[in-house]
Scaffold this motif. Structure first.
Motif, PDB file in Angstrom:
ATOM      1  N   ASP A  15      67.473  -6.566 116.973  1.00 55.65           N
ATOM      2  CA  ASP A  15      67.237  -7.156 115.649  1.00 55.65           C
ATOM      3  C   ASP A  15      66.519  -6.189 114.712  1.00 55.65           C
ATOM      4  OD1 ASP A  15      68.465  -9.508 116.412  1.00 55.65           O
ATOM      5  OD2 ASP A  15      66.580 -10.578 116.800  1.00 55.65           O
ATOM      6  N   LEU A  16      65.611  -5.389 115.278  1.00 56.36           N
ATOM      7  CA  LEU A  16      64.875  -4.408 114.477  1.00 56.36           C
ATOM      8  C   LEU A  16      65.669  -3.127 114.262  1.00 56.36           C
ATOM      9  CD1 LEU A  16      61.378  -4.843 116.166  1.00 56.36           C
ATOM     10  CD2 LEU A  16      62.038  -5.594 113.858  1.00 56.36           C
ATOM     11  N   ASN A  65      51.983  -0.879 115.470  1.00 53.86           N
ATOM     12  CA  ASN A  65      51.454  -2.174 115.057  1.00 53.86           C
ATOM     13  C   ASN A  65      52.411  -3.351 115.168  1.00 53.86           C
ATOM     14  OD1 ASN A  65      48.686  -1.460 114.036  1.00 53.86           O
ATOM     15  ND2 ASN A  65      49.930   0.011 112.933  1.00 53.86           N
ATOM     16  N   PHE A  66      53.696  -3.103 115.358  1.00 59.97           N
ATOM     17  CA  PHE A  66      54.648  -4.207 115.359  1.00 59.97           C
ATOM     18  C   PHE A  66      55.482  -4.316 116.626  1.00 59.97           C
ATOM     19  CE2 PHE A  66      53.663  -3.527 110.929  1.00 59.97           C
ATOM     20  CZ  PHE A  66      53.380  -4.808 110.522  1.00 59.97           C
ATOM     21  N   LEU A  67      55.350  -3.380 117.537  1.00 60.94           N
ATOM     22  CA  LEU A  67      56.065  -3.452 118.801  1.00 60.94           C
ATOM     23  C   LEU A  67      55.078  -3.707 119.926  1.00 60.94           C
ATOM     24  CD1 LEU A  67      58.556  -0.459 118.500  1.00 60.94           C
ATOM     25  CD2 LEU A  67      59.003  -2.871 118.096  1.00 60.94           C
ATOM     26  N   THR A  68      55.526  -4.429 120.916  1.00 62.19           N
ATOM     27  CA  THR A  68      54.667  -4.661 122.070  1.00 62.19           C
ATOM     28  C   THR A  68      54.655  -3.413 122.950  1.00 62.19           C
ATOM     29  OG1 THR A  68      56.412  -5.494 123.520  1.00 62.19           O
ATOM     30  CG2 THR A  68      55.313  -7.108 122.071  1.00 62.19           C
ATOM     31  N   GLU A 102      55.277   9.183 109.540  1.00 63.94           N
ATOM     32  CA  GLU A 102      54.002   8.464 109.650  1.00 63.94           C
ATOM     33  C   GLU A 102      54.207   6.957 109.512  1.00 63.94           C
ATOM     34  OE1 GLU A 102      51.026   9.566 110.670  1.00 63.94           O
ATOM     35  OE2 GLU A 102      52.183  11.380 111.036  1.00 63.94           O
ATOM     36  N   TRP A 103      55.097   6.545 108.635  1.00 65.96           N
ATOM     37  CA  TRP A 103      55.391   5.127 108.445  1.00 65.96           C
ATOM     38  C   TRP A 103      56.013   4.556 109.716  1.00 65.96           C
ATOM     39  CZ3 TRP A 103      53.984   1.041 106.163  1.00 65.96           C
ATOM     40  CH2 TRP A 103      54.813  -0.058 106.014  1.00 65.96           C
ATOM     41  N   ILE A 104      56.944   5.279 110.315  1.00 64.33           N
ATOM     42  CA  ILE A 104      57.582   4.830 111.554  1.00 64.33           C
ATOM     43  C   ILE A 104      56.545   4.720 112.671  1.00 64.33           C
ATOM     44  CG2 ILE A 104      59.212   5.500 113.372  1.00 64.33           C
ATOM     45  CD1 ILE A 104      60.951   6.688 111.050  1.00 64.33           C
ATOM     46  N   LYS A 105      55.658   5.701 112.780  1.00 63.73           N
ATOM     47  CA  LYS A 105      54.597   5.644 113.788  1.00 63.73           C
ATOM     48  C   LYS A 105      53.713   4.414 113.577  1.00 63.73           C
ATOM     49  CE  LYS A 105      53.949  10.581 114.654  1.00 63.73           C
ATOM     50  NZ  LYS A 105      52.979  11.680 114.469  1.00 63.73           N
TER      51      LYS A 105
END
Length: 97
Positions: A68-69, A28-31, A20-23
């Motif tokens: 980088d991520l 929210n943080f990837l385009t 759930e955290w990865i989702k």
């Protein structure tokens, strides 16, 4: 035996929380384009990119950000520039990643 089931259930809960955290992070943080690149990388199909489309600079930035991520990994002894250019700095027309 019951203790083992509890351990397994706890591990499953931990993994579900991680998923759930990865989702959340991916939503929210990837385009949209970075997510699409990840989907295409994960597929078994070749990843084709048209270097004449005028989006090469964006694609290069997106690949570098995914690196980088740590969402993608480099091939040994290869970098993004090596993927996008040959040794003379010329554009390649088609690539398969």
């Amino acid at each position: 035996m019951e203790g083992k089931f509890r351990e397994v259930a706890e591990e499953q809960r931990r993994q579900a929380d991680e998923i759930e955290w990865i989702k959340f992070l991916m939503r929210n943080f990837l385009t949209q384009y970075e997510l699409e690149h990840l989907r295409r990388f994960a597929s078994l199909e070749p990843f084709w990119f048209d270097f004449n489309s005028g989006t090469k600079a964006y694609f290069e930035r997106e690949l570098r950000r995914l690196l980088d991520l740590t969402l993608i990994e480099r091939e040994p002894n290869k970098g993004v520039r090596g993927l996008l250019y040959d040794k003379e700095g010329l554009q390649r027309i088609e690539i398969k990643v």
